[in-house]
Design a protein around this motif. Sequence first.
Motif, PDB file in Angstrom:
ATOM      1  N   TYR A  19       3.932   8.483  -7.100  1.00 34.64           N
ATOM      2  CA  TYR A  19       4.409   7.947  -8.367  1.00 34.64           C
ATOM      3  C   TYR A  19       5.408   8.848  -9.083  1.00 34.64           C
ATOM      4  CZ  TYR A  19       0.523   4.698  -7.796  1.00 34.64           C
ATOM      5  OH  TYR A  19      -0.334   3.745  -7.311  1.00 34.64           O
ATOM      6  N   LEU A  48      -5.398   3.148 -11.430  1.00 34.29           N
ATOM      7  CA  LEU A  48      -3.942   2.992 -11.499  1.00 34.29           C
ATOM      8  C   LEU A  48      -3.489   1.678 -10.859  1.00 34.29           C
ATOM      9  CD1 LEU A  48      -2.702   6.607 -10.721  1.00 34.29           C
ATOM     10  CD2 LEU A  48      -2.812   5.464 -12.942  1.00 34.29           C
ATOM     11  N   ARG A  49      -4.068   1.355  -9.708  1.00 35.45           N
ATOM     12  CA  ARG A  49      -3.695   0.108  -9.039  1.00 35.45           C
ATOM     13  C   ARG A  49      -3.949  -1.082  -9.954  1.00 35.45           C
ATOM     14  NH1 ARG A  49      -6.491  -3.794  -7.562  1.00 35.45           N
ATOM     15  NH2 ARG A  49      -8.450  -2.652  -7.817  1.00 35.45           N
ATOM     16  N   ARG A  52      -1.504  -1.128 -13.031  1.00 35.97           N
ATOM     17  CA  ARG A  52      -0.155  -1.516 -12.633  1.00 35.97           C
ATOM     18  C   ARG A  52      -0.079  -3.015 -12.336  1.00 35.97           C
ATOM     19  NH1 ARG A  52       3.612   2.100 -10.722  1.00 35.97           N
ATOM     20  NH2 ARG A  52       4.082   0.748  -8.947  1.00 35.97           N
ATOM     21  N   ALA A  73       2.873   6.671 -13.030  1.00 34.28           N
ATOM     22  CA  ALA A  73       2.421   5.416 -12.411  1.00 34.28           C
ATOM     23  C   ALA A  73       2.454   4.271 -13.406  1.00 34.28           C
ATOM     24  CB  ALA A  73       1.022   5.583 -11.849  1.00 34.28           C
ATOM     25  N   LEU A  74       2.052   4.514 -14.653  1.00 31.04           N
ATOM     26  CA  LEU A  74       2.038   3.447 -15.648  1.00 31.04           C
ATOM     27  C   LEU A  74       3.444   3.113 -16.126  1.00 31.04           C
ATOM     28  CD1 LEU A  74      -1.090   4.468 -17.765  1.00 31.04           C
ATOM     29  CD2 LEU A  74      -0.970   2.981 -15.749  1.00 31.04           C
ATOM     30  N   THR A  76       6.297   3.341 -14.605  1.00 30.06           N
ATOM     31  CA  THR A  76       7.122   2.633 -13.614  1.00 30.06           C
ATOM     32  C   THR A  76       6.607   1.235 -13.297  1.00 30.06           C
ATOM     33  OG1 THR A  76       5.910   3.747 -11.826  1.00 30.06           O
ATOM     34  CG2 THR A  76       7.970   4.759 -12.560  1.00 30.06           C
ATOM     35  N   ALA A  77       5.431   0.865 -13.828  1.00 34.74           N
ATOM     36  CA  ALA A  77       4.897  -0.484 -13.617  1.00 34.74           C
ATOM     37  C   ALA A  77       5.317  -1.449 -14.722  1.00 34.74           C
ATOM     38  CB  ALA A  77       3.372  -0.436 -13.545  1.00 34.74           C
TER      39      ALA A  77
END
Length: 235
Positions: A19, A48-49, A52, A73-74, A76-77
């Motif tokens: 990420y 995270l999955r 997202r 990770a958050l 970019t989602a």
Amino acid sequence: MCRERTPVTTQPDIPANRYGRYCVPAGLEDRPAARAVLAGQAYEPETLRFMRAHAGDGDIIHAGAFFGDFIPALSTALTPGARLWAFEPNPGNFASAQETVRLNDLQNVTLTNAAVSNQPDELLFRTRDKDGKSLGGLSHFVTEPGDGVEAVAAAMLDFVVPLDRKVSILQLDVEGHEKQAMLGAYHLVNRWAPILILEYFNKPQWIARRFPGLGYRHIGKLHGNHVFAARDITL
């Protein structure tokens, strides 16, 4: 100061995973989130999955940011125009999270050095143990001053996040301060009914009493996080 080491990155001196890149606070390498990132892995990958996958077209509120292990990770989602509102009360952790944001050039993150509570004030927060060592992600709220205790700013989410911002997810890792944090987000929760992701907080009756009519139900756990939703979704 950041810990600068990882076997998995195009720049070998900066920890990274799928990420992004991270500023890991020196001296906190043994914390689970730091160990994961230093090994080139994501911390709490299922959380995270899920986040997202369910961010939709709204914002995410992420309280208890530590050194920013969730932030890339958050961020970019999110869809264009959406925003990540991140909060971290520990000054040292906040500085590391700021650097994580900078390392990844994240433009959709608002990072605030504050705890989240039900009134704008100051709270006592233990950031160091009796030997003076930083507690990192184990920092916690206390009621009495003392060695290793700092006064930190407290913010109400209803005052920081504009009410017209659609909030898809409210995620709290706030060391036992969940009730106060949710009461401080009363209007946001009632308007948007976001998914609630609450570390170690499984009190569906309390949520139903405080937010009647929204239909929140406990849909399961991700790592140590209890997930509540007001619509029909699954983990």
